[in-house]
Design a protein around this motif. Structure first.
Motif, short mmCIF file in Angstrom:
data_model
loop_
_atom_site.label_atom_id
_atom_site.label_comp_id
_atom_site.label_asym_id
_atom_site.label_seq_id
_atom_site.Cartn_x
_atom_site.Cartn_y
_atom_site.Cartn_z
N PRO A 188 -0.58 13.68 3.76
CA PRO A 188 -0.25 12.56 4.64
C PRO A 188 0.03 11.30 3.83
N SER A 189 1.08 10.61 4.20
CA SER A 189 1.50 9.44 3.46
C SER A 189 0.83 8.19 4.00
N ASN A 190 0.55 7.26 3.13
CA ASN A 190 -0.05 5.99 3.53
C ASN A 190 0.95 5.16 4.33
N ASP A 191 0.48 4.46 5.36
CA ASP A 191 1.38 3.71 6.23
C ASP A 191 1.69 2.30 5.71
N HIS A 192 0.97 1.86 4.68
CA HIS A 192 1.10 0.47 4.23
C HIS A 192 2.25 0.33 3.22
N HIS A 193 3.46 0.67 3.64
CA HIS A 193 4.62 0.57 2.76
C HIS A 193 5.27 -0.80 2.88
N PHE A 230 11.76 -2.11 -5.38
CA PHE A 230 10.75 -1.06 -5.47
C PHE A 230 10.14 -0.82 -4.10
N SER A 231 9.69 0.41 -3.89
CA SER A 231 8.92 0.75 -2.70
C SER A 231 7.45 0.78 -3.09
N PHE A 232 6.65 -0.12 -2.51
CA PHE A 232 5.23 -0.22 -2.81
C PHE A 232 4.39 0.33 -1.67
N THR A 233 3.18 0.75 -2.02
CA THR A 233 2.18 1.13 -1.02
C THR A 233 0.89 0.40 -1.37
N GLU A 234 0.32 -0.30 -0.41
CA GLU A 234 -0.88 -1.08 -0.65
C GLU A 234 -2.10 -0.16 -0.73
N LEU A 235 -2.93 -0.37 -1.75
CA LEU A 235 -4.20 0.36 -1.86
C LEU A 235 -5.23 -0.36 -0.99
N THR A 236 -5.64 0.29 0.07
CA THR A 236 -6.57 -0.34 1.01
C THR A 236 -7.95 0.30 1.00
N GLU A 237 -8.09 1.47 0.37
CA GLU A 237 -9.38 2.16 0.35
C GLU A 237 -9.94 2.16 -1.07
N PRO A 238 -11.27 2.17 -1.22
CA PRO A 238 -11.88 2.17 -2.55
C PRO A 238 -11.65 3.46 -3.31
N LYS A 239 -11.30 4.55 -2.62
CA LYS A 239 -11.03 5.80 -3.31
C LYS A 239 -10.15 6.68 -2.43
N GLY A 240 -9.59 7.73 -3.05
CA GLY A 240 -8.76 8.67 -2.29
C GLY A 240 -7.45 8.94 -2.99
N ASN A 241 -6.64 9.83 -2.40
CA ASN A 241 -5.34 10.21 -2.94
C ASN A 241 -4.24 9.41 -2.26
N ILE A 297 10.48 4.51 -12.35
CA ILE A 297 9.17 3.94 -12.66
C ILE A 297 8.18 4.28 -11.56
N CYS A 298 7.07 4.88 -11.97
CA CYS A 298 5.95 5.15 -11.07
C CYS A 298 4.78 4.33 -11.60
N THR A 299 4.30 3.37 -10.83
CA THR A 299 3.30 2.45 -11.36
C THR A 299 2.24 2.06 -10.34
N LEU A 300 1.03 1.90 -10.84
CA LEU A 300 -0.07 1.26 -10.11
C LEU A 300 -0.23 -0.10 -10.75
N LEU A 301 0.00 -1.18 -10.01
CA LEU A 301 -0.07 -2.50 -10.65
C LEU A 301 -0.75 -3.52 -9.76
N THR A 334 -2.75 -12.25 -3.05
CA THR A 334 -2.90 -11.40 -1.86
C THR A 334 -1.62 -11.36 -1.03
N ASP A 335 -0.68 -12.24 -1.32
CA ASP A 335 0.63 -12.21 -0.67
C ASP A 335 1.42 -11.03 -1.24
N LEU A 336 1.74 -10.05 -0.41
CA LEU A 336 2.41 -8.85 -0.90
C LEU A 336 3.77 -9.14 -1.51
N LYS A 337 4.36 -10.28 -1.18
CA LYS A 337 5.64 -10.64 -1.77
C LYS A 337 5.51 -10.94 -3.26
#
Length: 470
Positions: free
Chosen positions: A336-341, A351-362, A375-379, A384-387
């Motif tokens: 299941p894909s995260n909805d916070h795109h 770039f297409s980003f997904t917000e990390l909202t949980e302390p752990k998980g896939n 580029i595949c990146t966690l940054l 806190t402004d997603l822009k």
């Protein structure tokens, strides 16, 4: 080397003897040095100066380089690399750089400028570099300017009738010129130089390894960088650069260490120090991670790095095994894909980003990119402004208990980056597994700025042009 002439009919035994002598002279390791230099600059690069005044400026810079070379030699260094533009600086026009150039001959001429300075046209810079290497018994790598005449029938002939090249030179421990490389991929500010008609694949052999050399923006392209590492299989790349740090993905220590790991070579990277151009970051990197590096935006002084490297890293038991970058990620079933795109911009690319909202998980992100860099990146976002995601940021507060990054890509040229707060590397804290994923096993020692798989799909690059750009 002692050479014994065998009697007639003993050619095979002579060949075996010579081979055994060469093997006996080969060192298993060597001491490498790089020097990050705060270059003394011309007061005005828009005004032409005399050859004498040009050499006075270059001589001041070589005084500083001499102190670094002597210090490296005292620590047992076999070779030292100095930075791009390290002798005269940068931001010249074509006319104003000319007094700083010398005619650099092909190394096949077998020339020691220190002992035979009158053999060719006036070459005071080459003479001094040759004497520095000879007097300190050390290989010296420097960046300078080469000028070459061209005939009137040349269709690429510049209007002023000669070529000007951004050039690396290498002098061996006897002071002999053993390598000359003309930069092929010129950066946007390199308008004072020409690029050679064809890329040069410059290599040379020593008792402590097989070396290749290129310059700055060359690392972003297939020729000559990838060819030297993959086809020529050099042990060590020498890399003078004047690299402006561009976070979040292309700071000097971040990308250069990743390239060494991705290509499986030793990498000696030395940067110019210039705060106004965001230039700092030098290092000595091995295929399994950095040996030593320097990144400091506060201090304006130069910095010398010296450390030991394996002469033949491909023969080392610690040499990383081949990686199948498609195996791990392709084994996952659809999750299941995260909805916070949301969308964000990095280096003017969307770039297409997904917000990390949980302390752990896939978190699984599926996308298709046809451009040369993937580029595949966690940054970390700047705020806190997603822009703000994708904007440069140097500090973070979040540590991770573990992370794992993987993907399926159209190429095997994948460069793994892990960057901590303060633009610091993470030696020994992550691993690239043979099934194609980057993973940390323990809690990160510092807060994380980014974890990245930087992929280069070279086959999709546009034709080579004079001005290169990241």
């Amino acid at each position: 080397m002692l050479l014994i002439i065998p009697p007639r009919g003993s050619h095979a035994s002579a060949a075996v003897f010579i081979l055994s002598v060469l093997e006996a002279c080969t060192l298993d390791s060597y001491i490498a040095a790089v020097y990050e230099h705060n270059v003394i600059l011309s007061e005005d690069t828009e005004i032409p100066v005399s050859a004498e005044d040009a050499f006075m400026l270059m001589d001041k810079n070589m005084d500083i380089l001499e102190a670094a070379i002597k210090a490296a030699a005292k620590q047992g260094a076999h070779i030292i690399v100095t930075p791009e533009d390290g002798i005269y600086g940068c931001v010249f026009r074509r006319e104003t750089i000319y007094p700083y150039l010398e005619d650099i001959p092909d190394p096949q001429v077998d020339w020691i400028p220190c002992t035979d300075p009158e053999r060719f046209a006036a070459s005071p810079v080459q003479k001094r570099l040759s004497c520095l290497s000879r007097n300190n018994s050390i290989y010296v790598v420097a960046n300078m300017g080469d000028k070459k005449p061209c005939n009137s029938s040349d269709p690429r002939r510049p209007r002023d009738g000669h070529y000007q090249y951004n050039t690396n030179v290498v002098f061996d421990s006897e002071g002999k010129l053993v390598a000359r490389y003309h930069k092929y991929n010129l950066f946007m500010r390199d308008k004072q130089f020409n690029y050679p008609k064809e890329p040069e694949f410059m290599t040379f052999n020593t008792s402590f390894g097989y070396f290749g050399i290129f310059t700055c923006a060359d690392i972003l392209f297939h020729d000559p960088a990838v060819v030297l590492a993959s086809r020529f299989q050099v042990d060590t790349i020498l890399f003078p650069t004047a690299w402006g740090n561009t976070l979040p993905l292309l700071s000097a220590v971040q990308f250069h260490s990743a390239w060494a790991m991705g290509m499986g070579v030793n990498f000696l990277s030395t940067n110019t120090r210039n705060s106004s151009l965001a230039m700092t970051g030098s290092g000595i990197y091995a295929p399994d991670g950095p040996r030593t590096y320097h990144y400091n935006t506060e201090m304006e002084n130069g910095h010398l790095l010296v450390t030991e490297l394996s002469s033949r890293p491909r023969l080392s038991p610690t040499y990383p095994a081949a990686v199948n970058w498609k195996l791990y990620a392709s084994s996952f079933k659809q999750l299941p894909s995260n909805d916070h795109h949301f969308s964000g911009v990095v280096y003017r690319d969307l770039f297409s980003f997904t917000e990390l909202t949980e302390p752990k998980g896939n978190l699984v992100s599926r996308f298709s990119v046809s451009s040369p860099p993937q580029i595949c990146t966690l940054l970390k976002c700047k705020s806190t402004d997603l822009k703000s995601c994708g904007q440069p940021v140097e500090t973070a507060q979040t540590k991770f208990d573990m992370f794992s990054l993987s993907g399926t890509f159209g190429t095997n040229y994948v460069f793994p980056e892990v960057l901590y707060s303060g633009v610091q590397l993470a030696p020994g804290e992550f691993e690239v597994l043979t099934d194609g994923h980057l993973i940390s096993w323990t809690r990160t020692s510092r807060p994380v700025l980014s974890v990245t798989l930087f992929i280069r799909w070279y086959e999709k690059d546009p034709p080579h042009t004079e001005q290169a750009s990241p």
